[in-house]
Design a protein around this motif. Structure first.
Motif, PDB file in Angstrom:
ATOM      1  N   ALA A 215     -14.964   0.746  12.246  1.00 17.03           N
ATOM      2  CA  ALA A 215     -14.574   1.402  13.488  1.00 17.03           C
ATOM      3  C   ALA A 215     -13.719   2.616  13.156  1.00 17.03           C
ATOM      4  O   ALA A 215     -12.526   2.510  12.956  1.00 17.03           O
ATOM      5  N   GLY A 216     -14.336   3.773  13.085  1.00 18.65           N
ATOM      6  CA  GLY A 216     -13.589   5.004  12.872  1.00 18.65           C
ATOM      7  C   GLY A 216     -13.152   5.199  11.433  1.00 18.65           C
ATOM      8  O   GLY A 216     -13.576   4.514  10.513  1.00 18.65           O
ATOM      9  N   GLU A 217     -12.293   6.176  11.244  1.00 21.72           N
ATOM     10  CA  GLU A 217     -11.800   6.510   9.911  1.00 21.72           C
ATOM     11  C   GLU A 217     -10.722   5.519   9.483  1.00 21.72           C
ATOM     12  O   GLU A 217      -9.924   5.082  10.296  1.00 21.72           O
ATOM     13  N   PRO A 218     -10.656   5.206   8.204  1.00 22.94           N
ATOM     14  CA  PRO A 218      -9.595   4.307   7.740  1.00 22.94           C
ATOM     15  C   PRO A 218      -8.244   5.015   7.770  1.00 22.94           C
ATOM     16  O   PRO A 218      -8.161   6.243   7.712  1.00 22.94           O
ATOM     17  N   PHE A 219      -7.207   4.253   7.888  1.00 18.89           N
ATOM     18  CA  PHE A 219      -5.863   4.816   7.889  1.00 18.89           C
ATOM     19  C   PHE A 219      -5.516   5.290   6.479  1.00 18.89           C
ATOM     20  O   PHE A 219      -5.805   4.603   5.498  1.00 18.89           O
ATOM     21  N   PRO A 220      -4.904   6.470   6.356  1.00 17.58           N
ATOM     22  CA  PRO A 220      -4.503   6.916   5.024  1.00 17.58           C
ATOM     23  C   PRO A 220      -3.360   6.040   4.514  1.00 17.58           C
ATOM     24  O   PRO A 220      -2.474   5.636   5.253  1.00 17.58           O
ATOM     25  N   GLN A 221      -3.407   5.742   3.220  1.00 16.14           N
ATOM     26  CA  GLN A 221      -2.361   4.907   2.645  1.00 16.14           C
ATOM     27  C   GLN A 221      -1.126   5.753   2.415  1.00 16.14           C
ATOM     28  O   GLN A 221      -1.196   6.904   2.007  1.00 16.14           O
ATOM     29  N   ARG A 222       0.039   5.159   2.662  1.00 13.19           N
ATOM     30  CA  ARG A 222       1.299   5.860   2.513  1.00 13.19           C
ATOM     31  C   ARG A 222       2.005   5.339   1.282  1.00 13.19           C
ATOM     32  O   ARG A 222       2.035   4.145   1.045  1.00 13.19           O
ATOM     33  N   ARG A 223       2.545   6.245   0.529  1.00 10.85           N
ATOM     34  CA  ARG A 223       3.332   5.858  -0.634  1.00 10.85           C
ATOM     35  C   ARG A 223       4.811   5.913  -0.292  1.00 10.85           C
ATOM     36  O   ARG A 223       5.216   6.517   0.688  1.00 10.85           O
TER      37      ARG A 223
END
Length: 96
Positions: A83-91
């Motif tokens: 469902a849609g784009e994945p969330f960008p991972q945060r460092r």
């Protein structure tokens, strides 16, 4: 109708009337026992409706455990929902 859960629920429903009959003597014996007699079919109907609603609960699990009548060589169907784009991972460095 004379199952133990039915009679127990009827006693639970009629307990205020029975308490008023036998403990505080605010009701006469005939009225208290009549209320218990009315509570028995009411409890039977309530439990029948409950059994009707919950009778199929857990039957799908039993069907999954049974082997299928097919060859058994087939790979089970696997699907993936996207469902849609994945969330960008945060460092940790980005949070500062």
């Amino acid at each position: 109708m004379a199952r133990f859960p039915t009679l127990f629920l009827a006693l639970l429903i009629a307990s205020p009337a029975l308490y008023a009959t036998f403990v505080t003597h605010q009701l006469d014996l005939q009225t208290g026992l009549l209320r218990l007699l009315i509570a028995v079919p009411v409890a039977a109907v309530m439990l029948a409706l409950f059994r009707l609603v919950t009778r199929d609960y857990g039957k799908d699990d039993e069907r999954k455990k049974e082997p299928s009548e097919s060859d058994g060589d087939e790979e089970p169907l696997r699907a993936e929902a996207v469902a849609g784009e994945p969330f960008p991972q945060r460092r940790a460095e980005d949070a500062q």
